[in-house]
Design a protein around this motif. Sequence first.
Motif, PDB file in Angstrom:
ATOM      1  N   UNK A  91       0.819  -1.216   0.000  1.00  0.00           N
ATOM      2  CA  UNK A  91       0.000   0.000   0.000  1.00  0.00           C
ATOM      3  C   UNK A  91       0.854   1.268   0.000  1.00  0.00           C
ATOM      4  N   UNK A  92       2.098   1.123  -0.370  1.00  0.00           N
ATOM      5  CA  UNK A  92       2.996   2.273  -0.428  1.00  0.00           C
ATOM      6  C   UNK A  92       2.792   3.025  -1.748  1.00  0.00           C
ATOM      7  N   UNK A  93       2.270   4.256  -1.712  1.00  0.00           N
ATOM      8  CA  UNK A  93       2.001   4.991  -2.961  1.00  0.00           C
ATOM      9  C   UNK A  93       3.276   5.295  -3.760  1.00  0.00           C
ATOM     10  N   UNK A  94       4.419   5.257  -3.099  1.00  0.00           N
ATOM     11  CA  UNK A  94       5.679   5.502  -3.811  1.00  0.00           C
ATOM     12  C   UNK A  94       5.996   4.396  -4.811  1.00  0.00           C
ATOM     13  N   UNK A  95       5.269   3.284  -4.709  1.00  0.00           N
ATOM     14  CA  UNK A  95       5.490   2.165  -5.640  1.00  0.00           C
ATOM     15  C   UNK A  95       4.881   2.414  -7.014  1.00  0.00           C
ATOM     16  N   UNK A  96       3.997   3.400  -7.125  1.00  0.00           N
ATOM     17  CA  UNK A  96       3.259   3.618  -8.374  1.00  0.00           C
ATOM     18  C   UNK A  96       4.147   3.649  -9.621  1.00  0.00           C
ATOM     19  N   UNK A  97       5.197   4.469  -9.661  1.00  0.00           N
ATOM     20  CA  UNK A  97       6.015   4.511 -10.885  1.00  0.00           C
ATOM     21  C   UNK A  97       6.662   3.168 -11.203  1.00  0.00           C
ATOM     22  N   UNK A  98       7.139   2.480 -10.169  1.00  0.00           N
ATOM     23  CA  UNK A  98       7.779   1.175 -10.386  1.00  0.00           C
ATOM     24  C   UNK A  98       6.773   0.155 -10.922  1.00  0.00           C
ATOM     25  N   UNK A  99       5.581   0.181 -10.371  1.00  0.00           N
ATOM     26  CA  UNK A  99       4.559  -0.771 -10.801  1.00  0.00           C
ATOM     27  C   UNK A  99       4.085  -0.488 -12.222  1.00  0.00           C
ATOM     28  N   UNK A 100       3.965   0.785 -12.571  1.00  0.00           N
ATOM     29  CA  UNK A 100       3.586   1.146 -13.935  1.00  0.00           C
ATOM     30  C   UNK A 100       4.661   0.714 -14.929  1.00  0.00           C
ATOM     31  N   UNK A 101       5.916   0.948 -14.574  1.00  0.00           N
ATOM     32  CA  UNK A 101       7.012   0.489 -15.435  1.00  0.00           C
ATOM     33  C   UNK A 101       7.007  -1.028 -15.557  1.00  0.00           C
ATOM     34  N   UNK A 102       6.624  -1.677 -14.470  1.00  0.00           N
ATOM     35  CA  UNK A 102       6.593  -3.146 -14.464  1.00  0.00           C
ATOM     36  C   UNK A 102       5.537  -3.680 -15.427  1.00  0.00           C
ATOM     37  N   UNK A 103       4.408  -2.978 -15.539  1.00  0.00           N
ATOM     38  CA  UNK A 103       3.381  -3.379 -16.506  1.00  0.00           C
ATOM     39  C   UNK A 103       3.938  -3.308 -17.924  1.00  0.00           C
ATOM     40  N   UNK A 104       4.607  -2.205 -18.243  1.00  0.00           N
ATOM     41  CA  UNK A 104       5.209  -2.074 -19.575  1.00  0.00           C
ATOM     42  C   UNK A 104       6.284  -3.127 -19.810  1.00  0.00           C
ATOM     43  N   UNK A 105       6.999  -3.479 -18.742  1.00  0.00           N
ATOM     44  CA  UNK A 105       8.011  -4.532 -18.845  1.00  0.00           C
ATOM     45  C   UNK A 105       7.360  -5.883 -19.152  1.00  0.00           C
ATOM     46  N   UNK A 106       6.224  -6.149 -18.516  1.00  0.00           N
ATOM     47  CA  UNK A 106       5.494  -7.401 -18.785  1.00  0.00           C
ATOM     48  C   UNK A 106       5.066  -7.474 -20.249  1.00  0.00           C
ATOM     49  N   UNK A 107       4.647  -6.332 -20.785  1.00  0.00           N
ATOM     50  CA  UNK A 107       4.219  -6.291 -22.185  1.00  0.00           C
ATOM     51  C   UNK A 107       5.393  -6.569 -23.109  1.00  0.00           C
ATOM     52  N   UNK A 108       6.515  -5.886 -22.881  1.00  0.00           N
ATOM     53  CA  UNK A 108       7.653  -6.006 -23.797  1.00  0.00           C
ATOM     54  C   UNK A 108       8.357  -7.353 -23.683  1.00  0.00           C
ATOM     55  N   UNK A 109       8.357  -7.926 -22.486  1.00  0.00           N
ATOM     56  CA  UNK A 109       9.073  -9.195 -22.282  1.00  0.00           C
ATOM     57  C   UNK A 109       8.147 -10.404 -22.323  1.00  0.00           C
ATOM     58  N   UNK A 110       6.849 -10.168 -22.530  1.00  0.00           N
ATOM     59  CA  UNK A 110       5.835 -11.232 -22.567  1.00  0.00           C
ATOM     60  C   UNK A 110       5.873 -12.085 -21.302  1.00  0.00           C
ATOM     61  N   UNK A 111       5.954 -11.389 -20.156  1.00  0.00           N
ATOM     62  CA  UNK A 111       5.843 -12.033 -18.856  1.00  0.00           C
ATOM     63  C   UNK A 111       4.534 -11.572 -18.213  1.00  0.00           C
ATOM     64  N   UNK A 112       4.283 -12.038 -16.994  1.00  0.00           N
ATOM     65  CA  UNK A 112       2.999 -11.699 -16.375  1.00  0.00           C
ATOM     66  C   UNK A 112       3.125 -11.789 -14.870  1.00  0.00           C
ATOM     67  N   UNK A 113       2.600 -10.771 -14.175  1.00  0.00           N
ATOM     68  CA  UNK A 113       2.620 -10.747 -12.720  1.00  0.00           C
ATOM     69  C   UNK A 113       1.283 -10.207 -12.210  1.00  0.00           C
ATOM     70  N   UNK A 114       0.363 -11.098 -11.953  1.00  0.00           N
ATOM     71  CA  UNK A 114      -0.975 -10.699 -11.510  1.00  0.00           C
ATOM     72  C   UNK A 114      -0.917  -9.953 -10.188  1.00  0.00           C
ATOM     73  N   UNK A 115      -0.130 -10.446  -9.236  1.00  0.00           N
ATOM     74  CA  UNK A 115      -0.088  -9.815  -7.913  1.00  0.00           C
ATOM     75  C   UNK A 115       0.373  -8.362  -7.999  1.00  0.00           C
ATOM     76  N   UNK A 116       1.407  -8.110  -8.785  1.00  0.00           N
ATOM     77  CA  UNK A 116       1.893  -6.736  -8.940  1.00  0.00           C
ATOM     78  C   UNK A 116       0.834  -5.860  -9.607  1.00  0.00           C
ATOM     79  N   UNK A 117       0.132  -6.406 -10.589  1.00  0.00           N
ATOM     80  CA  UNK A 117      -0.895  -5.632 -11.290  1.00  0.00           C
ATOM     81  C   UNK A 117      -2.082  -5.325 -10.384  1.00  0.00           C
TER      82      UNK A 117
END
Length: 225
Positions: free
Chosen positions: A19-45
């Motif tokens: 619940x740390x709001x400072x994670x927002x940028x990292x988590x958003x980048x992680x979504x784009x990383x999942x797209x580009x690398x064809x990986x998937x992380x439901x918990x992070x999303x």
Amino acid sequence: MGREQVSYTVEQLVALNPYNPDLLPDLENHVNEQVSSQTYSLDANLCLLRLYQFEPDKMSSQIVARILIKALMAMPAPDFSLCLFLIPERVQMEDPFKTLIVLSHYLETGRFRQFWEEAAKSRHLVEVVPGFEQAIQAYAVHVLSLTYQKVPKAVLAEAINIEGLSLDKFLEHQVANSGWALEKGQGKGQLILIPQNEFNHPELKKNAAESIPLEHITRIFPILG
């Protein structure tokens, strides 16, 4: 190697303080990383969607759309519904989310022709996520394998949105790797034999039930009582 490190770091941060709001940028980048690398992380999303609930002004429609597309690709897992639960209803009524909800409904109800027609109208939305078409085709094959012992070639073609030589190559691959067989005949009326399982061949399920040891059954009675 760098990609794995980024993924690992985000997952660790989510586990430590989701619940740390400072994670927002990292988590958003992680979504784009999942797209580009064809990986998937439901918990992070899911963590990112929860954070958006607390800070709706920071919500990125593009990121949320990508999360939902990745969730569609995970079917038959219920990921799409889990993600949708964290998105406000007023947002769900907007595009592109409204379109993605329609696509989800078509997949859940096995209406593959309508799904591919709707997806074709939204290529700008789904084609930014590599592997989308292949993931949906795999889901369609999964549904057919639970439903049919013999599936007409035309039904398969409609479900996976492939025709002609591409369909023939797909069938060759399935025959070689998944135990499919082709009945004699040509054209759309040709039947494809799908390996038996407990869903498309109830007798297998019955046999499995009959083979349950008696001691397993007797353990149930005290629980029921």
